[in-house]
Design a protein around this motif. Structure first.
Motif, PDB file in Angstrom:
ATOM      1  N   CYS A  12       0.861  -1.179   0.000  1.00 11.24           N
ATOM      2  CA  CYS A  12       0.000   0.000   0.000  1.00 11.24           C
ATOM      3  C   CYS A  12       0.903   1.235   0.000  1.00 11.24           C
ATOM      4  O   CYS A  12       1.816   1.341   0.814  1.00 11.24           O
ATOM      5  CB  CYS A  12      -0.910   0.022   1.225  1.00 11.24           C
ATOM      6  SG  CYS A  12      -1.723   1.615   1.474  1.00 11.24           S
ATOM      7  N   CYS A  15       0.141   3.173   3.749  1.00 12.54           N
ATOM      8  CA  CYS A  15       0.469   2.580   5.053  1.00 12.54           C
ATOM      9  C   CYS A  15       1.528   1.489   4.931  1.00 12.54           C
ATOM     10  O   CYS A  15       2.087   1.043   5.921  1.00 12.54           O
ATOM     11  CB  CYS A  15      -0.781   2.036   5.737  1.00 12.54           C
ATOM     12  SG  CYS A  15      -1.443   0.558   4.962  1.00 12.54           S
ATOM     13  N   CYS A  30      -4.703   0.951   0.163  1.00 14.66           N
ATOM     14  CA  CYS A  30      -5.610  -0.122   0.571  1.00 14.66           C
ATOM     15  C   CYS A  30      -6.946   0.418   1.105  1.00 14.66           C
ATOM     16  O   CYS A  30      -7.083   1.608   1.362  1.00 14.66           O
ATOM     17  CB  CYS A  30      -4.933  -0.996   1.622  1.00 14.66           C
ATOM     18  SG  CYS A  30      -4.758  -0.183   3.222  1.00 14.66           S
ATOM     19  N   CYS A  33      -6.889   2.367   4.426  1.00 15.74           N
ATOM     20  CA  CYS A  33      -6.479   3.767   4.331  1.00 15.74           C
ATOM     21  C   CYS A  33      -7.620   4.613   3.784  1.00 15.74           C
ATOM     22  O   CYS A  33      -7.914   5.689   4.293  1.00 15.74           O
ATOM     23  CB  CYS A  33      -5.256   3.911   3.431  1.00 15.74           C
ATOM     24  SG  CYS A  33      -3.738   3.394   4.232  1.00 15.74           S
TER      25      CYS A  33
HETATM   26 ZN   LIG Z   1      -2.972   1.312   3.457  1.00 15.62          ZN
END
Ligand SMILES: [Zn+2]
Length: 432
Positions: A12, A15, A30, A33
């Motif tokens: 991702c 994150c 993702c 997030c």
């Molecule tokens: Zn993420």
């Protein structure tokens, strides 16, 4: 959304966690997030910021927004937008990289360098443009003034030129101003100025941005390298330490001992600390970089993470090949190494961290290969590698890693495999 065909770990963009292939292609971040999935990456980053969830995309967003501001400034000054390569260079500058622009005349290197200087000047930064001749210095100065006016810079008083074509009075005036201006400045001189008045420059506050317009001419005086480094706020000691580090690395590649390895670690740490003092960035431009890759030039690489040699041919008989994506990439790498045998360096993406390198090393080991997971320069590792006791060395693709530079074992290293794409540009080089 389509059903996920694969889930990528650590992928991702925000994150660094798990993400499905569909999300990765479509959104880049993702569901955790950001639940929604529309808009480009810039929009996504702005939404994340609004929700206070910006992590790894923070830097991306900062550079995009800064560039947007620069683009408008550029257009105001010139009447047209930067083109694709100028955009790439500008973004590298905003990300704080020191680098070389090697491109033919006429692609807009100097214009980019100049407009960037004016843009940063407007932001009250200290900028320095270095040109190969008096005529060019004067031309650049005149352009700087006219672009500054068009771009609406209200106080061009700290745009200063110094070259051999000035009268005695003008020279004295320029020198006086250079000494006085401790705040923003845009200084334009020939590279000769560094030779004649370099000491005076060392006394003024460091620069935020130094642009060298003709690097070949600049490098004709090797001491200019030391001076360039000092202009950016590094101490003279840093040059000595970097030279020492290079020397020890070369020795270490030939024969290693515990003492040498310890000295290497100690010097690395000292150089790291010196590097932290750097205030500004250096961009050098040229149609070619012809200068031999001397020890002194390696200071650039050592202290500025700057790859001068990248543009020269130091690679002996190395072929680049890559595997089409798809399937288990580690499995493919293992197959490749099994097929081609010992004498291999395996690099894993820096972004995926040590855990991933460990995983790759483990899989290679399971396949019956003698693997060494590179952590730091240990005694006799290189010897064991060159004697065939180790088949494969696995390490992170970090340009600082001794694994990627200065390994002088051309007889042993037959090939290198990158598992995944190195996130930062990287070349393996065997020193002469
Ligand atoms: Zn993420």
């Amino acid at each position: 959304m389509e059903e996920a065909r694969a889930i990528y770990s650590f992928a991702c963009a925000n994150c660094g966690g798990e993400i499905t292939d569909g999300r990765l292609l479509e959104v880049g971040v993702c569901e955790k997030c950001l639940p929604s999935s529309d808009g480009g990456l810039l929009e996504v980053a702005e939404k994340l910021r609004a929700e206070g969830k910006l992590e790894k995309l923070r830097e991306y967003l900062r550079i995009q927004l800064e560039y947007e501001d620069f683009r408008k400034f550029f257009e105001k000054a010139l009447g047209f937008e930067p083109w694709a390569l100028q955009e790439v260079w500008a973004k590298r500058i905003f990300s704080g990289d020191n680098f070389a622009i090697v491109a033919p005349t006429g692609v807009g290197k100097t214009v980019l360098g100049l407009i960037m200087a004016l843009y940063l000047y407007r932001k009250r930064r200290r900028c320095y443009l270095i040109t190969p001749s008096s005529i060019l210095a004067q031309q650049l100065y005149e352009k700087a003034l006219s672009f500054a006016e068009r771009a609406g810079i209200r106080d061009p008083g700290a745009i200063i030129v110094y070259h051999g074509g000035l009268s005695k009075g003008e020279k004295a005036e320029a020198l006086k101003k250079i000494g006085e201006k401790s705040g923003r400045i845009l200084l334009i001189t020939t590279d000769r100025f560094l030779v004649d008045h370099g000491d005076a420059l060392m006394k003024v506050k460091a620069f935020d941005y130094v642009f060298v317009d003709d690097v070949d001419s600049f490098l004709k005086s090797p001491k200019n390298i030391d001076k360039a480094v000092a202009l950016l706020g590094l101490r003279p000691e840093s040059v000595e330490k970097a030279l020492k580090l290079i020397e020890v690395r070369v020795k270490l590649a030939k024969s290693s001992s515990k003492e040498l390895a310890e000295e290497y670690e100690k010097l690395s740490e000292e150089v790291r600390r010196e590097k932290a003092r750097r205030r500004g960035i250096l961009v050098v431009a040229g149609a070619t970089i012809r200068g031999r890759r001397t020890r002194r030039m390696m200071i650039f690489e050592e202290l500025l993470d700057f790859e001068v040699g990248r543009f020269q041919e130091f690679v002996r008989n190395i072929e680049d090949f890559y595997l089409k994506e798809g399937g288990d990439i580690i499995e493919k790498a293992v197959e490749l190494v099994k097929r081609h045998g010992g004498g291999c360096l395996v690099f894993t993406p820096h972004a995926l961290g040590r855990a991933y390198a460990e995983k790759v090393a483990e899989r290679l080991q399971q396949a019956g290969l003698k693997v060494y997971l590179y952590q730091k320069m240990e005694t006799d590792v290189l010897q064991r590698f060159s004697e065939g006791e180790i088949d494969v060395m696995v390490g992170l693709a970090a340009s600082r890693s001794p694994l990627t530079r200065g390994l002088d074992l051309p007889a042993r290293i037959r090939y290198a495999v990158f598992v995944g794409v190195p996130r930062r540009e990287l070349r393996i080089r065997f020193d002469e």
